[in-house]
Design a protein around this motif. Structure first.
Motif, PDB file in Angstrom:
ATOM      1  N   UNK A   1       0.824  -1.210   0.000  1.00  0.00           N
ATOM      2  CA  UNK A   1       0.000   0.000   0.000  1.00  0.00           C
ATOM      3  C   UNK A   1       0.854   1.254   0.000  1.00  0.00           C
ATOM      4  N   UNK A   2       1.892   1.259   0.829  1.00  0.00           N
ATOM      5  CA  UNK A   2       2.812   2.402   0.864  1.00  0.00           C
ATOM      6  C   UNK A   2       3.516   2.551  -0.488  1.00  0.00           C
ATOM      7  N   UNK A   3       3.887   1.430  -1.089  1.00  0.00           N
ATOM      8  CA  UNK A   3       4.574   1.483  -2.388  1.00  0.00           C
ATOM      9  C   UNK A   3       3.670   2.100  -3.451  1.00  0.00           C
ATOM     10  N   UNK A   4       2.393   1.719  -3.472  1.00  0.00           N
ATOM     11  CA  UNK A   4       1.473   2.281  -4.463  1.00  0.00           C
ATOM     12  C   UNK A   4       1.230   3.762  -4.224  1.00  0.00           C
ATOM     13  N   UNK A   5       1.022   4.158  -2.971  1.00  0.00           N
ATOM     14  CA  UNK A   5       0.792   5.573  -2.691  1.00  0.00           C
ATOM     15  C   UNK A   5       2.052   6.375  -3.026  1.00  0.00           C
ATOM     16  N   UNK A   6       3.216   5.816  -2.756  1.00  0.00           N
ATOM     17  CA  UNK A   6       4.465   6.474  -3.146  1.00  0.00           C
ATOM     18  C   UNK A   6       4.540   6.637  -4.658  1.00  0.00           C
TER      19      UNK A   6
ATOM     20  N   UNK B   1     -12.240  -0.544  -6.606  1.00  0.00           N
ATOM     21  CA  UNK B   1     -11.334  -1.514  -5.983  1.00  0.00           C
ATOM     22  C   UNK B   1     -12.080  -2.642  -5.291  1.00  0.00           C
ATOM     23  N   UNK B   2     -11.303  -3.645  -4.924  1.00  0.00           N
ATOM     24  CA  UNK B   2     -11.810  -4.759  -4.146  1.00  0.00           C
ATOM     25  C   UNK B   2     -11.112  -4.799  -2.800  1.00  0.00           C
ATOM     26  N   UNK B   3     -11.345  -5.854  -2.069  1.00  0.00           N
ATOM     27  CA  UNK B   3     -10.801  -5.955  -0.715  1.00  0.00           C
ATOM     28  C   UNK B   3      -9.279  -6.012  -0.684  1.00  0.00           C
ATOM     29  N   UNK B   4      -8.650  -6.318  -1.825  1.00  0.00           N
ATOM     30  CA  UNK B   4      -7.187  -6.366  -1.872  1.00  0.00           C
ATOM     31  C   UNK B   4      -6.561  -4.988  -1.716  1.00  0.00           C
ATOM     32  N   UNK B   5      -7.370  -3.940  -1.733  1.00  0.00           N
ATOM     33  CA  UNK B   5      -6.868  -2.569  -1.623  1.00  0.00           C
ATOM     34  C   UNK B   5      -6.718  -2.087  -0.192  1.00  0.00           C
ATOM     35  N   UNK B   6      -7.003  -2.906   0.796  1.00  0.00           N
ATOM     36  CA  UNK B   6      -6.924  -2.470   2.200  1.00  0.00           C
ATOM     37  C   UNK B   6      -5.583  -1.818   2.548  1.00  0.00           C
ATOM     38  N   UNK B   7      -4.432  -2.359   2.124  1.00  0.00           N
ATOM     39  CA  UNK B   7      -3.162  -1.682   2.446  1.00  0.00           C
ATOM     40  C   UNK B   7      -3.059  -0.273   1.845  1.00  0.00           C
TER      41      UNK B   7
ATOM     42  N   UNK C   1      -5.706   1.769   1.237  1.00  0.00           N
ATOM     43  CA  UNK C   1      -6.595   2.615   2.035  1.00  0.00           C
ATOM     44  C   UNK C   1      -5.919   3.006   3.349  1.00  0.00           C
ATOM     45  N   UNK C   2      -5.253   2.030   3.980  1.00  0.00           N
ATOM     46  CA  UNK C   2      -4.577   2.309   5.258  1.00  0.00           C
ATOM     47  C   UNK C   2      -3.448   3.317   5.067  1.00  0.00           C
ATOM     48  N   UNK C   3      -2.677   3.170   3.998  1.00  0.00           N
ATOM     49  CA  UNK C   3      -1.597   4.111   3.723  1.00  0.00           C
ATOM     50  C   UNK C   3      -2.148   5.512   3.479  1.00  0.00           C
ATOM     51  N   UNK C   4      -3.203   5.617   2.678  1.00  0.00           N
ATOM     52  CA  UNK C   4      -3.818   6.925   2.416  1.00  0.00           C
ATOM     53  C   UNK C   4      -4.334   7.546   3.708  1.00  0.00           C
ATOM     54  N   UNK C   5      -4.988   6.753   4.531  1.00  0.00           N
ATOM     55  CA  UNK C   5      -5.536   7.268   5.799  1.00  0.00           C
ATOM     56  C   UNK C   5      -4.410   7.766   6.706  1.00  0.00           C
ATOM     57  N   UNK C   6      -3.336   6.987   6.826  1.00  0.00           N
ATOM     58  CA  UNK C   6      -2.197   7.415   7.657  1.00  0.00           C
ATOM     59  C   UNK C   6      -1.609   8.723   7.142  1.00  0.00           C
ATOM     60  N   UNK C   7      -1.405   8.789   5.835  1.00  0.00           N
ATOM     61  CA  UNK C   7      -0.794   9.992   5.255  1.00  0.00           C
ATOM     62  C   UNK C   7      -1.684  11.221   5.450  1.00  0.00           C
ATOM     63  N   UNK C   8      -2.985  11.065   5.239  1.00  0.00           N
ATOM     64  CA  UNK C   8      -3.893  12.203   5.447  1.00  0.00           C
ATOM     65  C   UNK C   8      -3.910  12.605   6.930  1.00  0.00           C
ATOM     66  N   UNK C   9      -3.934  11.614   7.813  1.00  0.00           N
ATOM     67  CA  UNK C   9      -3.925  11.899   9.258  1.00  0.00           C
ATOM     68  C   UNK C   9      -2.664  12.657   9.664  1.00  0.00           C
ATOM     69  N   UNK C  10      -1.515  12.231   9.100  1.00  0.00           N
ATOM     70  CA  UNK C  10      -0.228  12.799   9.490  1.00  0.00           C
ATOM     71  C   UNK C  10       0.171  14.026   8.668  1.00  0.00           C
ATOM     72  N   UNK C  11      -0.703  14.492   7.772  1.00  0.00           N
ATOM     73  CA  UNK C  11      -0.414  15.667   6.963  1.00  0.00           C
ATOM     74  C   UNK C  11       0.642  15.430   5.894  1.00  0.00           C
ATOM     75  N   UNK C  12       0.845  14.173   5.510  1.00  0.00           N
ATOM     76  CA  UNK C  12       1.814  13.843   4.461  1.00  0.00           C
ATOM     77  C   UNK C  12       1.121  13.879   3.102  1.00  0.00           C
ATOM     78  N   UNK C  13       1.886  14.090   2.035  1.00  0.00           N
ATOM     79  CA  UNK C  13       1.261  14.147   0.706  1.00  0.00           C
ATOM     80  C   UNK C  13       0.636  12.811   0.314  1.00  0.00           C
ATOM     81  N   UNK C  14      -0.540  12.908  -0.225  1.00  0.00           N
ATOM     82  CA  UNK C  14      -1.250  11.728  -0.731  1.00  0.00           C
ATOM     83  C   UNK C  14      -2.402  12.219  -1.597  1.00  0.00           C
ATOM     84  N   UNK C  15      -2.692  11.493  -2.666  1.00  0.00           N
ATOM     85  CA  UNK C  15      -3.824  11.900  -3.509  1.00  0.00           C
ATOM     86  C   UNK C  15      -5.149  11.655  -2.799  1.00  0.00           C
TER      87      UNK C  15
END
Length: 151
Positions: free
Chosen positions: A93-98, A112-118, A120-134
Motif C-alpha cells: 500500500x505504501x509502495x502504491x501511494x508512493x 477496488x476490491x478488498x485487496x486494496x486495504x493496504x 486505504x490504510x496508507x492513504x488514511x495514515x498519510x492524510x492523518x499525518x499531513x503527508x502528501x497523498x492523492x
C-alpha cells in the motif's frame, strides 16, 4: 492531467502449456468477462486512445499464480517510468501511494476490491499525518472511474 489506471488484467489464450485454473472459463462467462485473450499491445492502444498514462497490471485469477505475462508487458513497454520512494519496510500500500505521489497524482479514481486495504490504510495514515497523498474516490465500476479520470 496524469492518469493511472489502478487495475488492468491482461492474459494469453489458454493452451496445454498455459492452462487456466479449473472452472475458469465458466466463471469468466458467468461474470461477463471477455474470454478472448487481451494482450498488453491492445491494452496500450486503448490506454493511448483514452489518455491513460500508466496502468498497474493485476494478473487475472483464471491464470492461477502466473505473473510472467505481466512482467513481459512491463519489459516491453518503453515508456519512461518514474522512480518511487524507497522506504525500507514499506508494504504494498505504501509502495502504491508512493508511486501515485511520484507521478504527481492528485486523485485516485478507483473501483477496488478488498485487496486494496493496504492502500486505504496508507492513504488514511498519510492524510492523518499531513503527508502528501492523492484524494481517493471509490467508484462502483471501472467504466465510471475511467470516465471521471478522463473528464
Amino acid at each position: 492531467m496524469f492518469v493511472v489506471d489502478t487495475q488492468i488484467h491482461i492474459w494469453k489464450e489458454e493452451t496445454p502449456d498455459r492452462p487456466w485454473v479449473p472452472g475458469a472459463r465458466e466463471r469468466i462467462r458467468l461474470n461477463g468477462h471477455r474470454e478472448d485473450p487481451f494482450s498488453y499491445e491492445e491494452a496500450l492502444e486503448l490506454m493511448d486512445e483514452a489518455g491513460v498514462n500508466r496502468a498497474l497490471i493485476l494478473p487475472p485469477s483464471w491464470e492461477g499464480n502466473r505473473i510472467d505475462y505481466a512482467l513481459e508487458a512491463c519489459e516491453a513497454d518503453t515508456r519512461e517510468m518514474t522512480d518511487t520512494e524507497n522506504t525500507p519496510g514499506a508494504d504494498g500500500g505504501e509502495a502504491l501511494v508512493s508511486a501515485f505521489n511520484a507521478v504527481g497524482a492528485d486523485y485516485v479514481f478507483c473501483s477496488s476490491g478488498s485487496e486494496w486495504a493496504p492502500v486505504w490504510e496508507s492513504l488514511a495514515r498519510r492524510h492523518r499525518d499531513g503527508q502528501p497523498a492523492p484524494e481517493y474516490l471509490d467508484l462502483t465500476h471501472e467504466t465510471v472511474a475511467v470516465g471521471m479520470a478522463t473528464g
